[in-house]
Design an enzyme around this catalytic site. Structure first.
Site, PDB file in Angstrom:
ATOM      1  CD  GLU A  58      -8.997   8.737  -0.517  1.00 43.87           C
ATOM      2  OE1 GLU A  58      -8.589   7.700   0.039  1.00 43.87           O
ATOM      3  OE2 GLU A  58      -8.382   9.806  -0.484  1.00 43.87           O
ATOM      4  CD  GLU A  60      -2.764   7.866   3.303  1.00 46.04           C
ATOM      5  OE1 GLU A  60      -2.854   7.120   2.323  1.00 46.04           O
ATOM      6  OE2 GLU A  60      -3.714   8.528   3.765  1.00 46.04           O
ATOM      7  CD  GLU A 116      -9.409  -0.513  -3.267  1.00 47.63           C
ATOM      8  OE1 GLU A 116      -8.893  -1.195  -2.354  1.00 47.63           O
ATOM      9  OE2 GLU A 116      -9.078   0.659  -3.503  1.00 47.63           O
ATOM     10  CG  ASP A 166      -2.185   0.825   0.951  1.00 45.96           C
ATOM     11  OD1 ASP A 166      -2.721   0.763  -0.170  1.00 45.96           O
ATOM     12  OD2 ASP A 166      -2.638   1.524   1.873  1.00 45.96           O
TER      13      ASP A 166
END
Length: 228
Positions: free
Chosen positions: A147, A95, A217, A54
């Site tokens: 998101e 982040e 995803e 990620d």
């Protein structure tokens, strides 16, 4: 058929799509990897694999979000859109720093990570969305989907009765918190507004992007178990 406006409690195009594709949407937001975190049975090696992959994805996400910001300046008639997207850009610096901190905590080296196939494919799709020919409507819909899937997924791990390991709570809170939920809802409102005004061809492209993101995803979550 175009959905109704999301304002005033009406359905909105996005709700229509999530209902139409409910099975795929739930596979993306209630994946076994997420449920294993929620249930306290997650394999930490799987979590580390997800974390490192990620990090790669987030770095590729930066130019995508920048392209959405550019489209906002050219195609949006609502000045608040730019402020919302700018807020997301500002948060990305924090982040990336968070990923580096977490990697250090888990003794993960971020300098020699090779992206797995599912990650490569997802990042290629992100890059394709930066094309100037991709409309703001399609891009903001894709941004919302990316998101919102994380927000809905990780919020499950914070619900009452969850047995999320204490060492993973910070990760879950990062995307499952109410502030991030409001940020996602802002994207949803923008996307619904744009979709309400879109042509049939644009609606088709946006829905196709939504479906592809759901597929990517699921593939990304699968990667946590070593499925490249």
């Amino acid at each position: 058929m175009k959905g109704e406006s999301a304002e005033g409690g009406d359905r909105g195009t996005i709700l229509t799509w999530t209902e139409r594709h409910r099975g795929m949407y739930e596979r993306a937001t209630r994946h076994p990897f997420i449920l294993s975190i929620r249930g306290g049975t997650v394999d930490i090696s799987s979590f580390k694999r997800w974390l490192s992959q990620d990090y790669i994805f987030v770095r590729k996400f930066v130019p995508f979000l920048a392209s959405v910001l550019l489209k906002t300046s050219k195609e949006s008639n609502d000045t608040s859109d730019m402020e919302i997207i700018l807020g997301g850009m500002a948060a990305l610096h924090d982040e990336i720093s968070w990923f580096k901190k977490e990697a250090s905590k888990w003794n993960i080296s971020l300098f020699d990570i090779a992206p797995q196939n599912a990650n490569k494919e997802y990042c290629r799709f992100l890059e394709s969305l930066t094309n100037s020919e991709v409309s703001y409507t399609v891009a903001i819909t894709a941004l919302w989907a990316i998101e919102a899937i994380y927000q809905e997924s990780f919020s499950l791990c914070l619900e009452e009765g969850s047995m999320t390991p204490s060492e993973l709570l910070e990760t879950c809170q990062r995307w499952g918190n109410t502030g991030f939920k409001e940020y996602c809802l802002s994207h949803k409102r923008i996307a619904n507004r744009q979709l309400e005004q879109a042509s049939e061809d644009e609606l088709k492209q946006a829905e196709e992007a939504f479906l592809r993101i759901l597929e990517y995803e699921v593939g990304f979550w699968n990667m946590s178990d070593g499925d490249a």
